[in-house]
Design a protein around this motif. Structure first.
Motif, PDB file in Angstrom:
ATOM      1  N   ASP A 170       9.212  -8.821   7.473  1.00 34.47           N
ATOM      2  CA  ASP A 170       8.073  -8.814   6.549  1.00 34.47           C
ATOM      3  C   ASP A 170       7.799 -10.194   5.955  1.00 34.47           C
ATOM      4  O   ASP A 170       6.733 -10.412   5.378  1.00 34.47           O
ATOM      5  N   TRP A 214       6.165  -2.600   6.335  1.00 30.90           N
ATOM      6  CA  TRP A 214       5.685  -3.255   7.555  1.00 30.90           C
ATOM      7  C   TRP A 214       4.605  -4.258   7.187  1.00 30.90           C
ATOM      8  O   TRP A 214       4.005  -4.181   6.115  1.00 30.90           O
ATOM      9  N   ARG A 215       4.330  -5.182   8.073  1.00 34.94           N
ATOM     10  CA  ARG A 215       3.473  -6.322   7.773  1.00 34.94           C
ATOM     11  C   ARG A 215       2.269  -6.389   8.711  1.00 34.94           C
ATOM     12  O   ARG A 215       2.401  -6.249   9.929  1.00 34.94           O
ATOM     13  N   PHE A 216       1.089  -6.602   8.104  1.00 37.02           N
ATOM     14  CA  PHE A 216      -0.155  -6.820   8.850  1.00 37.02           C
ATOM     15  C   PHE A 216      -0.518  -8.294   8.814  1.00 37.02           C
ATOM     16  O   PHE A 216      -0.285  -8.975   7.801  1.00 37.02           O
ATOM     17  N   SER A 217      -1.103  -8.765   9.898  1.00 38.83           N
ATOM     18  CA  SER A 217      -1.658 -10.122   9.962  1.00 38.83           C
ATOM     19  C   SER A 217      -3.126 -10.030  10.366  1.00 38.83           C
ATOM     20  O   SER A 217      -3.514  -9.137  11.134  1.00 38.83           O
ATOM     21  N   LEU A 278      -3.580   1.104   6.924  1.00 43.77           N
ATOM     22  CA  LEU A 278      -2.404   0.483   6.323  1.00 43.77           C
ATOM     23  C   LEU A 278      -1.227   1.444   6.215  1.00 43.77           C
ATOM     24  O   LEU A 278      -0.071   1.014   6.262  1.00 43.77           O
ATOM     25  N   GLU A 281       2.218   2.583  10.402  1.00 48.81           N
ATOM     26  CA  GLU A 281       2.912   1.410  10.920  1.00 48.81           C
ATOM     27  C   GLU A 281       2.496   1.076  12.345  1.00 48.81           C
ATOM     28  O   GLU A 281       2.512  -0.093  12.746  1.00 48.81           O
ATOM     29  N   VAL A 284      -0.165  -1.754  13.021  1.00 49.64           N
ATOM     30  CA  VAL A 284       0.085  -3.176  12.784  1.00 49.64           C
ATOM     31  C   VAL A 284      -0.507  -4.018  13.913  1.00 49.64           C
ATOM     32  O   VAL A 284      -1.034  -5.108  13.685  1.00 49.64           O
ATOM     33  N   SER A 285      -0.431  -3.511  15.115  1.00 49.42           N
ATOM     34  CA  SER A 285      -1.045  -4.183  16.270  1.00 49.42           C
ATOM     35  C   SER A 285      -2.286  -3.416  16.699  1.00 49.42           C
ATOM     36  O   SER A 285      -2.314  -2.183  16.652  1.00 49.42           O
TER      37      SER A 285
END
Length: 498
Positions: A170, A214-217, A278, A281, A284-285
């Motif tokens: 994260d 989890w992390r979003f970009s 969001l 999970e 995320v991609s």
């Protein structure tokens, strides 16, 4: 006691009659409540307390407590998370009381204490969400004493009930997280929190039920290179690297999900994404196109903090203009559909944080942060202020006022259109909303509603061509029998049976 009541009644009358924010507290320099004078004198002598090094950054109101965060950018900060008791005799410059205690704010005690806190958020389950960034000092002289961790407190017992450390996946090398947004579902377990990584250009989601993050970009998290120049309090400086900062969630929409609104600090543009994305999970991609451009606020509209009311009215700080702005999210976001609800070139220099409590009262803290960071504060002057005002009073007469209630048939919502007949939009009435709603990627079982559903949360956004005549604003309901701060605008909910 009589003097305290008289003071509060005066504030109530002023807030009801005026549109502007009312100053409640102000400080030249912050100070803390110590158990006895000896301990305070000892802290001053050892450097554990250096009042001139303290800058308040975040606020949150819960019942009789007004929380104030003070990051440890410099030495001598005895507590990073504090509160002011709102039901105590009024002091214009009150001392801060550590929360939950001095020991619970011990520098570098990663397991048991808080090192540096920026913004905080209380939820409807009486939990206080606190992100400890674990750092000491300010760029470029920053020491990471502890990992990023979520700390959640039971406000009824003042006990920490959970600590969660973010996963290594994260966090990136440039991570700096300063903001929290909550996404409350239909039970206490069904709560998500979102964290904006300003310098790592990411968005971290956390599920209370799964106890996982989890992390979003996304490229929308990055700064606009054309608007990185700032002019505040007579200072010109560049914060061109500042990415996603201000975030908040909307009321629940017709599909059962909220919308997360966000914007980079170095930007005039607002973006959004459904919490349906969001919360999952697996999104995320491959979710690039699920993030949307909402619109622009116009020039000189850098903002670090924003909040939205249950009626869909967004308030945001305008740090370039020493002002608070508003936007009715039922309208297209463009300069013509925004307004300034208050502006003060002395008192509102850098209005750092803004909140709306459950009684629809607005709270704002200003702290002259650029002067503190880029120059030097004059401690003979008032540097920090906290304001409040009823939301309805602030937005009265502006383009941000909510639309008047719409008359609907049992199965159809009719919206008048300025160019022709009515729109007929199929919409379930409140009585037809099912008692159980299954939120995908959230819980393996249906969740029973713990909160009353509000009718405005199921009204869709209004087309731009629709016209609604302005109505007279509702005046705040003010009681002169009891102090305003002792009014409890809260409901007690029973936990759903397992």
């Amino acid at each position: 006691m009589v003097g305290k009541l008289f003071f509060f009644f005066g504030f109530i009358a002023a807030a009801s009659a005026a549109v502007k924010l009312q100053e409640l507290y102000s400080w030249n320099v912050l100070d803390w409540n110590y158990p006895d004078p000896y301990l305070k004198q000892q802290a001053l002598q050892t450097g554990a307390l250096i009042p001139q090094n303290a800058l308040p950054v975040g606020i949150e109101r819960w019942r009789n407590k007004l929380f104030v965060s003070v990051p440890r950018w410099r030495g001598g900060i005895p507590a990073t998370l504090n509160y002011i008791p709102l039901d105590a005799p009024h002091e214009p410059s009150p001392k801060l009381t550590p929360y939950p205690s001095f020991k619970g704010n011990e520098l570098g005690d990663c397991e048991n204490g808080l090192t540096t806190v920026y913004r905080i958020k209380a939820d409807q389950c009486d939990r206080l969400w606190v992100l400890d960034v674990g750092t000491y000092g300010y760029d470029p002289n920053v020491t990471n004493l502890c990992p990023y961790s979520i700390n959640v407190y039971d406000l009824n017992t003042d006990q920490r009930i959970r600590r969660y450390v973010f996963r290594p996946e994260d966090i990136v090398s440039t991570t700096f997280i300063a903001n929290i947004a909550l996404d409350e579902g239909l039970s206490c377990e069904d709560t998500f929190a979102y964290f904006s990584d300003e310098l790592g250009y990411g968005l971290i989601a956390y599920s209370w039920e799964q106890n996982r993050s989890w992390r979003f970009s996304h490229s929308y998290f990055m700064p606009d290179p054309l608007v990185g120049d700032f002019n505040i309090a007579g200072l010109n400086f560049q914060w061109g690297a500042e990415g996603i900062f201000g975030i908040h969630t909307s009321p629940i929409g017709p599909d059962g999900y909220r919308t997360l609104y966000f914007s980079p600090l170095s930007s005039f543009t607002e973006f959004s994404v459904s919490t349906r994305i969001l919360r999952d999970e697996s999104k995320v991609s491959g979710s690039y196109k699920d993030f949307k451009v909402v619109g622009t606020r116009g020039p000189n509209t850098h903002t670090t903090s924003k909040v939205i009311d249950s009626s869909g009215v967004q308030l945001f700080n305008l740090i370039d203009q020493n002002a608070i702005g508003c936007w009715n999210s039922a309208l297209e976001l463009k300069p013509q559909n925004t307004a300034i609800v208050d502006k003060d070139d002395i008192g509102l220099i850098f209005p750092c944080d803004i909140k709306i409590d459950r009684g629809k009262n607005v709270w704002v803290i200003s702290d002259r942060m650029p002067v503190f960071l880029e120059s030097e504060l004059n401690y003979g002057d008032i540097n920090f202020r906290i304001y409040f005002a009823p939301l309805d009073s602030l937005i009265s007469g502006t383009v941000c006022e909510p639309f008047p209630p719409l008359v609907s048939t049992p199965n159809t919502l009719q919206i008048p259109n300025s160019i022709g007949p009515y729109y007929n939009i199929g919409l379930e009435t409140l009585s037809q909303v099912p008692p159980q709603i299954f939120l995908p990627a959230t819980s393996p079982r249906p969740l029973t509603s713990r909160y009353p559903l509000l009718s405005q949360n199921v009204i869709p956004k209004i087309p731009n061509s629709a016209y609604f005549p302005q109505s007279q604003p509702n005046k705040p309901n003010v009681s002169y029998r009891n102090p305003w701060f002792l009014k409890r605008n809260y409901q007690v909910f029973e936990r759903p049976q397992a």
